[in-house]
Design a protein around this motif. Structure first.
Motif, PDB file in Angstrom:
ATOM      1  N   SER A  33       0.832  -1.211   0.000  1.00  0.00           N
ATOM      2  CA  SER A  33       0.000   0.000   0.000  1.00  0.00           C
ATOM      3  C   SER A  33       0.865   1.259   0.000  1.00  0.00           C
ATOM      4  CB  SER A  33      -0.949   0.004   1.204  1.00  0.00           C
ATOM      5  OG  SER A  33      -0.229  -0.077   2.420  1.00  0.00           O
ATOM      6  N   ALA A  34       1.985   1.229   0.743  1.00  0.00           N
ATOM      7  CA  ALA A  34       2.871   2.395   0.788  1.00  0.00           C
ATOM      8  C   ALA A  34       3.487   2.666  -0.579  1.00  0.00           C
ATOM      9  CB  ALA A  34       3.964   2.186   1.834  1.00  0.00           C
ATOM     10  N   ILE A 345      -2.812  -8.505  -2.325  1.00  0.00           N
ATOM     11  CA  ILE A 345      -4.150  -8.070  -2.750  1.00  0.00           C
ATOM     12  C   ILE A 345      -4.736  -7.055  -1.777  1.00  0.00           C
ATOM     13  CG2 ILE A 345      -6.533  -8.844  -3.105  1.00  0.00           C
ATOM     14  CD1 ILE A 345      -5.358 -11.486  -4.181  1.00  0.00           C
ATOM     15  N   ILE A 346      -4.627  -7.360  -0.465  1.00  0.00           N
ATOM     16  CA  ILE A 346      -5.146  -6.436   0.548  1.00  0.00           C
ATOM     17  C   ILE A 346      -4.399  -5.111   0.483  1.00  0.00           C
ATOM     18  CG2 ILE A 346      -5.425  -6.038   3.029  1.00  0.00           C
ATOM     19  CD1 ILE A 346      -5.716  -9.087   3.335  1.00  0.00           C
ATOM     20  N   SER A 372       2.885   0.339 -10.989  1.00  0.00           N
ATOM     21  CA  SER A 372       3.291   0.250  -9.580  1.00  0.00           C
ATOM     22  C   SER A 372       2.480  -0.817  -8.846  1.00  0.00           C
ATOM     23  CB  SER A 372       3.117   1.609  -8.892  1.00  0.00           C
ATOM     24  OG  SER A 372       1.745   1.928  -8.698  1.00  0.00           O
ATOM     25  N   ILE A 373       1.210  -0.968  -9.227  1.00  0.00           N
ATOM     26  CA  ILE A 373       0.370  -2.010  -8.619  1.00  0.00           C
ATOM     27  C   ILE A 373       0.894  -3.391  -9.010  1.00  0.00           C
ATOM     28  CG2 ILE A 373      -1.940  -3.040  -8.622  1.00  0.00           C
ATOM     29  CD1 ILE A 373      -3.084  -0.244  -8.994  1.00  0.00           C
ATOM     30  N   ILE A 374       1.201  -3.552 -10.288  1.00  0.00           N
ATOM     31  CA  ILE A 374       1.688  -4.849 -10.772  1.00  0.00           C
ATOM     32  C   ILE A 374       3.041  -5.194 -10.156  1.00  0.00           C
ATOM     33  CG2 ILE A 374       2.441  -6.123 -12.821  1.00  0.00           C
ATOM     34  CD1 ILE A 374       0.397  -4.465 -14.423  1.00  0.00           C
ATOM     35  N   TYR A 375       3.964  -4.218 -10.171  1.00  0.00           N
ATOM     36  CA  TYR A 375       5.313  -4.482  -9.658  1.00  0.00           C
ATOM     37  C   TYR A 375       5.316  -4.755  -8.166  1.00  0.00           C
ATOM     38  CZ  TYR A 375       6.974  -2.733 -14.168  1.00  0.00           C
ATOM     39  OH  TYR A 375       7.212  -2.563 -15.510  1.00  0.00           O
ATOM     40  N   LEU A 381       4.960 -11.163  -3.913  1.00  0.00           N
ATOM     41  CA  LEU A 381       4.920 -12.603  -4.166  1.00  0.00           C
ATOM     42  C   LEU A 381       6.328 -13.195  -4.109  1.00  0.00           C
ATOM     43  CD1 LEU A 381       3.318 -15.115  -4.966  1.00  0.00           C
ATOM     44  CD2 LEU A 381       3.564 -14.428  -7.359  1.00  0.00           C
ATOM     45  N   ILE A 382       7.287 -12.482  -4.708  1.00  0.00           N
ATOM     46  CA  ILE A 382       8.672 -12.967  -4.688  1.00  0.00           C
ATOM     47  C   ILE A 382       9.211 -13.015  -3.261  1.00  0.00           C
ATOM     48  CG2 ILE A 382      11.044 -12.385  -5.380  1.00  0.00           C
ATOM     49  CD1 ILE A 382       9.866 -11.255  -7.975  1.00  0.00           C
TER      50      ILE A 382
END
Length: 407
Positions: A33-34, A345-346, A372-375, A381-382
Motif C-alpha cells: 500500500s505504501a 491483494i489487501i 506500480s500495482i503490478i510491480y 509474491l517474490i
C-alpha cells in the motif's frame, strides 16, 4: 488434485491461527500500500509540474540576469547583475530571426497601501506582451497598454492575492493604491494563476508599466528577466543559440573571454529539472516503503518456522503414510504463497483507497499507476516465496521416525 488439497489444508491452518496470520500479513500489506500511495503522489506531482510549466506560456524561453542555481529546491541568483537591459530585449526581438516576442521584466518586493491597509507584495514592471508570452491575462478590467508604458502612466493591475489582502471582497478597479511613495490607479485584476515551480504565489504581485517601474518606482536602468517566445516549437533550440550568441557579443564576453552573465532556460529544461527532482523523491520513498515488504517477508519466515515446529507430528505422520518430501515442500510453499498473495491483494486495495481518499480530502494531485500495482504485487509474491522456501525445505527434510517421536 494434490495441489487443491494442499491449498485447502494451508487455508485451514492459516485460519486456525488468525492473529498470527494477520501479523504475518501486516508487513506485506503496509509495504504494498505504501508503494502504491507514494508512486501515486510522485506521478501526481509530475503531472502538476507539467501543468504548471504549460501554464507559464507557449514555447517559453526565460533569460535571467546572472547565473541561476538551485538551492533547497528553489532557483536562486547569486548577487546582483546589472548587465541585462531593456535594449537587450528590444534588439533580441528584432535581431534574432527565430524570436517572435521578447518581453522585459523587472521585479521587486515592496510595500503597497490602500487606505489604512498595507501588504508586502512583488511589483512586476513589464510590457503588455507579457500576457501573451506567459499566458496570464486580466480577468476584471484591463491590462495597461503600450501607450501607457511609453508615457510612464501610473496604472496597476493586481493579482488575486493582493486583492484579497487589501480589498477583501470589494472591487478594486478604479481605486488608488500607494506603491512605495507613488500613487497608482487600479485598472484591472489578473486571473488566478496559483504557485509557480519554486512555490511562489504568482497571484501575489502587481503589474505596472515597465518604464513607470524603472523611472518612478525602482529607479533602475537594468532588468532581471526577459521572457521570449520563438516563432514555433521547432525554433526553440535555434532561438536559444541565437540569443546566447547575441548577448555574449553585446556584453563583450567573447572579447574578454568571460563566462555568461546570464542564464537561458526553456520549458523543456524546467520540466527535466523538476522531473528529476520528483523522480528522486519518489525513488527514495518507494525504497523506504519496500523495506516494509522485506519486514513482511521476515514475518512470513518466522510464522512458517513456528508452524513447522508445531506440526512436526503431522509432518511425520503424512510422510509415514506415503507423502514424499516434494509433497511436504509444496505444502509449506503454498502456505507462504497464500500469505504473500493475500497480503499483496489487501495492500493493493488499501493503497488505492488511501490514494483516492487523499486526493478527495486534500488539494494534492494523485495519479494511481497500474505498473506500480503490478510491480508491488509481483515483489510481494517474490518476497513471500523467497522467505517461505527455507522453512518449506526444512520441513521436507525432517526424518519421519524422529518426527513421530516428537512430542
Amino acid at each position: 488434485m494434490k495441489i487443491t488439497k494442499s491449498i485447502r489444508i494451508s487455508r485451514s491452518q492459516l485460519l486456525s491461527h488468525k492473529l498470527r496470520t494477520a501479523l504475518a500479513l501486516l508487513g506485506i500489506v503496509i509495504g504494498v500500500s505504501a508503494v502504491i500511495v507514494m508512486v501515486a503522489v510522485g506521478n501526481g506531482a509530475q503531472k502538476e509540474v507539467l501543468s504548471q510549466i504549460e501554464s507559464m506560456g507557449t514555447d517559453l524561453i526565460i533569460i535571467n540576469a546572472g547565473q541561476v542555481q538551485r538551492s533547497t529546491g528553489r532557483q536562486q541568483i547569486s548577487g546582483t547583475v546589472t548587465t541585462l537591459t531593456l535594449q537587450d530585449a528590444n534588439i533580441i526581438a528584432t535581431e534574432c530571426p527565430d524570436v517572435k516576442i521578447a518581453v522585459p521584466v523587472q521585479t521587486k518586493k515592496m510595500q503597497v497601501k490602500w487606505g489604512n491597509l498595507s501588504s508586502n507584495t512583488t511589483i512586476t514592471g513589464t510590457t503588455p506582451d507579457y500576457q501573451k508570452v506567459r499566458n496570464f491575462y486580466s480577468e476584471n478590467g484591463d491590462f495597461f497598454t503600450e501607450e501607457d508604458d511609453k508615457a510612464s502612466v501610473r496604472n496597476a493591475v493586481l493579482g488575486q492575492t493582493v486583492v484579497k489582502n487589501l480589498f477583501g471582497s470589494s472591487d478594486p478597479v478604479g481605486e488608488k493604491i500607494l506603491i512605495g511613495r507613488v500613487t497608482f490607479n487600479v485598472v484591472g485584476v489578473m486571473e488566478s494563476k496559483g504557485v509557480d515551480l519554486n512555490g511562489i504565489d504568482q497571484d501575489d504581485q502587481i503589474f505596472i508599466p515597465l518604464q513607470t517601474a524603472l523611472r518612478r518606482v525602482f529607479n533602475l536602468t537594468y532588468i532581471n528577466t526577459i521572457n521570449v517566445q520563438p516563432h514555433s516549437s521547432d525554433k526553440m533550440e535555434t532561438a536559444v543559440i541565437q540569443i546566447s550568441e547575441f548577448l555574449r557579443d553585446r556584453h563583450r564576453l567573447n572579447r574578454l573571454n568571460k563566462p555568461d552573465d546570464f542564464t537561458i532556460q526553456t520549458q523543456v529544461e524546467l520540466l527535466e529539472t523538476q522531473k528529476e527532482t520528483t523522480d528522486t523523491f519518489t525513488t527514495l520513498i518507494v525504497s523506504i516503503a519496500s523495506i516494509s515488504l522485506l519486514v513482511g517477508g521476515i514475518g512470513i519466515l518466522a510464522i512458517m518456522l513456528i508452524a513447522i515446529r508445531e506440526r512436526v507430528n503431522e509432518i511425520g505422520l503424512r510422510m509415514a503414510v506415503g507423502a514424499s518430501k516434494k509433497d511436504i515442500l509444496i505444502q509449506f510453499v503454498i502456505e507462504a504463497s497464500i500469505l504473500s498473495i493475500s497480503g499483496g491483494i489487501i495492500g493493493i486495495i488499501i493503497g488505492i483507497i488511501i490514494s483516492v481518499v487523499m486526493s478527495l480530502a486534500t488539494s494534492w494531485s494523485l495519479s494511481i499507476s497500474i505498473p506500480s500495482i503490478i510491480y508491488s504485487f509481483i515483489f510481494s509474491l517474490i518476497v513471500g516465496m523467497f522467505f517461505g522456501v527455507y522453512p518449506a525445505r526444512k520441513a521436507s527434510l525432517l526424518d519421519p521416525i524422529e518426527a513421530l517421536r516428537n512430542e
